[in-house]
Design an enzyme around this catalytic site. Structure first.
Site, PDB file in Angstrom:
ATOM      1  CB  SER A 180       2.599 -17.140   7.198  1.00 44.65           C
ATOM      2  OG  SER A 180       3.249 -18.316   6.767  1.00 44.65           O
ATOM      3  CE1 TYR A 225       0.448 -16.968   2.537  1.00 47.97           C
ATOM      4  CE2 TYR A 225       2.404 -18.069   3.395  1.00 47.97           C
ATOM      5  CZ  TYR A 225       1.088 -17.671   3.543  1.00 47.97           C
ATOM      6  OH  TYR A 225       0.414 -17.960   4.710  1.00 47.97           O
ATOM      7  CE  LYS A 277      -4.210 -24.790   3.049  1.00 51.75           C
ATOM      8  NZ  LYS A 277      -3.479 -24.558   4.313  1.00 51.75           N
TER       9      LYS A 277
END
Length: 347
Positions: free
Chosen positions: A127, A150, A190
């Site tokens: 990411s 994250y 999501k």
């Protein structure tokens, strides 16, 4: 073809946004012959819709699959052509570090060790969150400054892969894709973590205008910039990388996957609003006209995001080009129009 000679792909996160689109593309590219073993967690049951139109070879719950990987009891690993590891906790606001590290780091590490044992090529989702507060986005350690757990969970696995490549202990082809801001069909599950275009479509259909953040981080209202990339381009990059592996090219790298060009939230929201207008046979409007007619409005920047928000991202695509090659990307007008059409057809 003899049953034992069939080749299959494992797609983790196959009921998720990117995973589902990859699974569908793999099956369509295989003459619609079932070729995907899907791995996911369907506790959120409506996620099944994401791959309901994809004929699967099989399905594993993500916890069951991990047990098979750790105990080395997954049937016929020699028939696995590649692993597309897209499964993760992708909620950037999740604060449970233990949960995040188990799902994003340890799970990936176990899968890597298993893939290495059976010489299975691996393509996995990293990411752009690994860059966090950086102002440069080239995939080297000096630019990696995650702003949340994250981003760190993704970075730690990248660091393991990078070290194994460096010390030559990694023998399989492997590409880690640092996804920038991906948007497109099959992301509605999501919720708040869905893309800006998705939320703007919903807002425009419900209230007739969209909301953007007021100026922040040194940017004017709605002028914060991200590298937004359409899902079709992300899927194509994954498939192209796999084809290189299949042709015998051993690639081992961590690369950015974006368009290489930052776009403002204003530009993206204007694209979606005008796409909605297009399908109502209404004329396209300039950004200034959209603002004047209050079809784009601005709200205060949330306190909860202060210090945790990337105001600017732009993928440096040089490493991608070197490892995988050049490829075209879908422009905002075409992408938002295609996405709007899909949303209208699948509400």
């Amino acid at each position: 073809m003899n049953e034992k000679d069939k080749k299959f792909y494992i797609v983790t996160g196959a009921a998720g946004f990117i995973g589902a689109n990859i699974a569908i593309k793999l099956t369509c590219g295989n003459g619609d012959i079932p070729c995907v073993i899907a791995v996911d967690d369907l506790t959120q049951g409506d996620k099944y819709r994401n791959f309901a139109d994809c004929t699967l070879t099989g399905y594993y719950d993500k916890d069951e699959f991990l047990k098979h990987i750790i105990s080395d009891t997954l049937p016929n690993p020699e028939n696995i052509a590649a692993i597309f590891h897209q499964g993760a906790c992708s909620d950037t606001m999740e604060s449970n570090g233990k949960y995040m590290m188990e799902n994003n780091y340890l799970y990936s590490l176990h899968l890597l060790e298993w893939a290495q044992k059976y010489n299975i090529p691996m393509l996995y989702a990293s990411s752009a969150a690994v860059y966090g507060g950086a102002d440069k986005f080239f995939s080297t350690p000096d630019n990696e400054k995650p702003l949340n757990i994250y981003g760190y969970s993704k970075l730690l696995f990248d660091q393991i892969v990078r070290q194994k490549i460096k010390d030559k202990s990694l023998t399989i082809p492997i590409i880690g894709f640092r996804y920038f801001n991906v948007y497109g069909p099959r992301e509605s599950h999501k919720g708040r973590m869905a893309s800006v275009p998705f939320h703007h479509f919903q807002q425009y259909q419900k209230q007739g205008y969209v909301n953007l953040f007021k100026g922040s981080g040194g940017y004017a209202d709605g002028e914060q910039q991200r590298d937004f990339i359409y899902i079709d381009d992300v899927v194509r990059a994954n498939i192209n990388a796999y084809h290189l592996f299949a042709q015998g090219h051993k690639r081992q790298a961590i690369v950015n996957l974006g368009t290489g060009s930052a776009q403002s939230f204003n530009a993206l929201s204007a694209g979606m609003v005008n796409a909605c207008r297009h399908f109502k046979n209404q004329p396209e409007l300039s950004l200034e006209q959209l603002q004047t007619q209050k079809l784009i409005r601005y709200i205060d920047f949330p306190d909860a995001l202060k210090g945790k928000y990337q105001h600017y991202t732009q993928a440096d695509m040089s490493c991608f080009t070197e490892e995988i090659g050049r490829y075209g990307v879908t422009n905002i007008t075409d992408a938002t129009r295609a996405y709007c059409r899909w949303l209208l057809d699948n509400q």
